[in-house]
Design a protein around this motif. Structure first.
Motif, PDB file in Angstrom:
ATOM      1  N   SER A  17       0.672  -1.286  -0.083  1.00  0.00           N
ATOM      2  CA  SER A  17      -0.037   0.064  -0.129  1.00  0.00           C
ATOM      3  C   SER A  17       0.835   1.165   0.025  1.00  0.00           C
ATOM      4  N   ALA A  18       2.145   1.308   0.828  1.00  0.00           N
ATOM      5  CA  ALA A  18       3.116   2.301   0.780  1.00  0.00           C
ATOM      6  C   ALA A  18       3.518   2.720  -0.708  1.00  0.00           C
ATOM      7  N   LEU A  19       3.837   1.574  -1.229  1.00  0.00           N
ATOM      8  CA  LEU A  19       4.219   1.892  -2.474  1.00  0.00           C
ATOM      9  C   LEU A  19       3.306   2.299  -3.606  1.00  0.00           C
ATOM     10  N   GLY A  20       2.146   1.646  -3.593  1.00  0.00           N
ATOM     11  CA  GLY A  20       0.751   2.222  -4.228  1.00  0.00           C
ATOM     12  C   GLY A  20       0.773   3.684  -4.165  1.00  0.00           C
ATOM     13  N   VAL A  21       0.796   4.319  -2.948  1.00  0.00           N
ATOM     14  CA  VAL A  21       0.613   5.649  -2.480  1.00  0.00           C
ATOM     15  C   VAL A  21       1.373   6.585  -3.617  1.00  0.00           C
ATOM     16  N   PHE A  22       2.490   6.198  -3.679  1.00  0.00           N
ATOM     17  CA  PHE A  22       3.644   6.890  -4.539  1.00  0.00           C
ATOM     18  C   PHE A  22       3.122   6.475  -6.111  1.00  0.00           C
ATOM     19  N   ALA A  23       2.813   5.216  -6.783  1.00  0.00           N
ATOM     20  CA  ALA A  23       2.341   5.052  -7.796  1.00  0.00           C
ATOM     21  C   ALA A  23       0.988   5.594  -8.170  1.00  0.00           C
ATOM     22  N   ARG A  24       0.221   5.895  -7.105  1.00  0.00           N
ATOM     23  CA  ARG A  24      -1.084   6.488  -7.424  1.00  0.00           C
ATOM     24  C   ARG A  24      -1.154   7.874  -8.091  1.00  0.00           C
ATOM     25  N   ASN A  25       0.007   8.725  -7.589  1.00  0.00           N
ATOM     26  CA  ASN A  25       0.368  10.129  -8.125  1.00  0.00           C
ATOM     27  C   ASN A  25       0.648  10.145  -9.334  1.00  0.00           C
ATOM     28  N   GLY A  26       1.294   9.014  -9.977  1.00  0.00           N
ATOM     29  CA  GLY A  26       1.759   9.140 -11.025  1.00  0.00           C
ATOM     30  C   GLY A  26       0.815   8.843 -12.274  1.00  0.00           C
ATOM     31  N   LEU A  27      -0.441   8.372 -11.916  1.00  0.00           N
ATOM     32  CA  LEU A  27      -1.634   7.996 -12.803  1.00  0.00           C
ATOM     33  C   LEU A  27      -2.720   8.666 -12.953  1.00  0.00           C
ATOM     34  N   SER A  28      -2.926   9.205 -14.203  1.00  0.00           N
ATOM     35  CA  SER A  28      -4.293   9.822 -14.470  1.00  0.00           C
ATOM     36  C   SER A  28      -5.557   9.166 -14.233  1.00  0.00           C
ATOM     37  N   GLU A  29      -6.711   9.863 -13.980  1.00  0.00           N
ATOM     38  CA  GLU A  29      -8.046   8.989 -13.830  1.00  0.00           C
ATOM     39  C   GLU A  29      -8.255   7.946 -14.738  1.00  0.00           C
ATOM     40  N   ARG A  30      -8.113   8.405 -16.174  1.00  0.00           N
ATOM     41  CA  ARG A  30      -8.131   7.586 -17.182  1.00  0.00           C
ATOM     42  C   ARG A  30      -7.587   6.263 -17.047  1.00  0.00           C
ATOM     43  N   PHE A  31      -6.423   6.449 -16.552  1.00  0.00           N
ATOM     44  CA  PHE A  31      -5.361   5.074 -16.727  1.00  0.00           C
ATOM     45  C   PHE A  31      -6.091   4.195 -15.276  1.00  0.00           C
ATOM     46  N   LYS A  32      -6.430   4.925 -14.072  1.00  0.00           N
ATOM     47  CA  LYS A  32      -6.771   4.277 -13.244  1.00  0.00           C
ATOM     48  C   LYS A  32      -8.087   3.513 -13.376  1.00  0.00           C
ATOM     49  N   ASN A  33      -9.120   4.045 -14.159  1.00  0.00           N
ATOM     50  CA  ASN A  33     -10.270   3.279 -14.406  1.00  0.00           C
ATOM     51  C   ASN A  33     -10.199   2.088 -15.292  1.00  0.00           C
ATOM     52  N   THR A  34      -9.017   2.085 -16.012  1.00  0.00           N
ATOM     53  CA  THR A  34      -8.602   1.042 -17.220  1.00  0.00           C
ATOM     54  C   THR A  34      -8.225  -0.044 -16.131  1.00  0.00           C
ATOM     55  N   VAL A  35      -7.213   0.299 -15.225  1.00  0.00           N
ATOM     56  CA  VAL A  35      -6.558  -0.704 -14.273  1.00  0.00           C
ATOM     57  C   VAL A  35      -7.648  -1.289 -13.440  1.00  0.00           C
ATOM     58  N   MET A  36      -8.533  -0.485 -12.856  1.00  0.00           N
ATOM     59  CA  MET A  36      -9.476  -1.128 -12.117  1.00  0.00           C
ATOM     60  C   MET A  36     -10.438  -2.109 -12.620  1.00  0.00           C
ATOM     61  N   GLN A  37     -10.740  -1.935 -13.987  1.00  0.00           N
ATOM     62  CA  GLN A  37     -11.604  -2.925 -14.814  1.00  0.00           C
ATOM     63  C   GLN A  37     -10.550  -4.120 -14.995  1.00  0.00           C
ATOM     64  N   ALA A  38      -9.462  -3.936 -15.196  1.00  0.00           N
ATOM     65  CA  ALA A  38      -8.627  -5.202 -15.643  1.00  0.00           C
ATOM     66  C   ALA A  38      -8.522  -5.901 -14.267  1.00  0.00           C
ATOM     67  N   ILE A  39      -8.228  -5.195 -12.962  1.00  0.00           N
ATOM     68  CA  ILE A  39      -8.442  -5.873 -11.643  1.00  0.00           C
ATOM     69  C   ILE A  39      -9.420  -6.711 -11.549  1.00  0.00           C
ATOM     70  N   SER A  40     -10.691  -5.980 -11.788  1.00  0.00           N
ATOM     71  CA  SER A  40     -11.964  -6.496 -11.493  1.00  0.00           C
ATOM     72  C   SER A  40     -12.295  -7.942 -12.465  1.00  0.00           C
ATOM     73  N   LEU A  41     -12.039  -7.686 -13.477  1.00  0.00           N
ATOM     74  CA  LEU A  41     -12.185  -8.932 -14.579  1.00  0.00           C
ATOM     75  C   LEU A  41     -11.042 -10.177 -13.993  1.00  0.00           C
ATOM     76  N   SER A  42     -10.070  -9.889 -13.497  1.00  0.00           N
ATOM     77  CA  SER A  42      -9.183 -11.045 -12.976  1.00  0.00           C
ATOM     78  C   SER A  42      -9.709 -11.266 -11.902  1.00  0.00           C
ATOM     79  N   VAL A  43     -10.229 -10.784 -10.780  1.00  0.00           N
ATOM     80  CA  VAL A  43     -10.890 -11.402  -9.553  1.00  0.00           C
ATOM     81  C   VAL A  43     -12.074 -12.150  -9.952  1.00  0.00           C
ATOM     82  N   VAL A  44     -12.898 -11.623 -11.008  1.00  0.00           N
ATOM     83  CA  VAL A  44     -14.071 -12.444 -11.362  1.00  0.00           C
ATOM     84  C   VAL A  44     -13.526 -13.659 -11.934  1.00  0.00           C
TER      85      VAL A  44
END
Length: 244
Positions: A17-44
């Motif tokens: 999570s600590a590493l994710g905080v730093f990576a979070r600042n370098g991603l735009s909202e558009r990329f975050k949404n795409t990553v979230m969808q990829a994770i969601s499909l993987s979880v399913v």
């Protein structure tokens, strides 16, 4: 040392999570949404594969047969009724909101990250089986492997849902730690079939988490958590009744 696997798991989630905080600042909202969808499909898909792996098996004649379906259904229904009565999902949400109020500048996604990560880390087969192995045999190998996976997942989750993911380490500590400590007491009831059935139900819940993450349908996965332990309850009751 019994319990070292859970401690390592908690540390991995916090570090990821600590590493994710730093990576979070370098991603735009558009990329975050795409990553979230990829994770969601993987979880399913993880949930689907785990469920199918437990239910279907190859018979002696080479055919494919199914098992434990009725136990799975009964466990989900009984567990859902129990969880609804206890309002587990609501309590998790309130806990996440309480943490959010204590963490300044955490953002509105704090509670979502906390609840989603908590459920993902707790309901899987590795959490159940790994904790049992650690408690019964002092073998933390499965939990060490889970720690690596959870640490990487925590990085990705935090980039999309925020620092609330880090606080999921507390429920993981309580949940896996409790299973580890109680493993010796419930050992006589933990047959291979019971553990497989618990893992199947856990995989179904993982699939439900993925559906929630995709915003397809809101499933109260938190209220379904007791379902994981219903195969054990079912086996104990049947054993006691058969001995009368």
């Amino acid at each position: 040392m019994i319990g070292i696997g859970t401690i390592a798991n908690v540390a991995a989630i916090i570090a990821g999570s600590a590493l994710g905080v730093f990576a979070r600042n370098g991603l735009s909202e558009r990329f975050k949404n795409t990553v979230m969808q990829a994770i969601s499909l993987s979880v399913v898909m993880i949930g689907i594969s785990g469920t199918l792996e437990g239910i279907f098996y190859v018979a002696e004649n080479g055919g494919i047969k199914s098992r434990y379906i009725m136990v799975m259904i009964l466990s989900l229904v009984a567990g859902g009724l129990t969880g609804e009565a206890l309002s587990i999902e609501q309590k998790l949400d309130k806990l996440g909101e309480w943490f959010q109020r204590k963490v300044a500048g955490s953002g509105g996604s704090f509670a979502q990250g906390f609840v989603t990560a908590t459920l993902v880390y707790c309901v899987g087969a590795m959490a159940i089986v790994g904790s049992l192995e650690d408690g019964l045999m002092g073998d933390a190998g499965t939990l060490f492997a889970k720690s690596i996976l959870d640490g990487v997942t925590a990085i990705i989750f935090t980039t999309t849902m925020g620092i609330g993911v880090a606080f999921s380490a507390l429920p993981v500590l309580i949940y896996q730690g409790s299973i580890t400590l109680l493993a010796g007491i419930i050992k006589p009831w933990l047959t291979e079939a019971v553990i497989t059935q618990m893992s199947i139900v856990g995989s179904v819940l993982i699939m439900g988490i993925g559906i929630n993450m995709l915003d397809i349908k809101k499933i109260k996965v938190g209220n379904l958590l007791p379902s994981i332990f219903m195969p054990l309850v079912y086996y104990v009751v049947c054993t006691l009744l058969s001995s009368i």
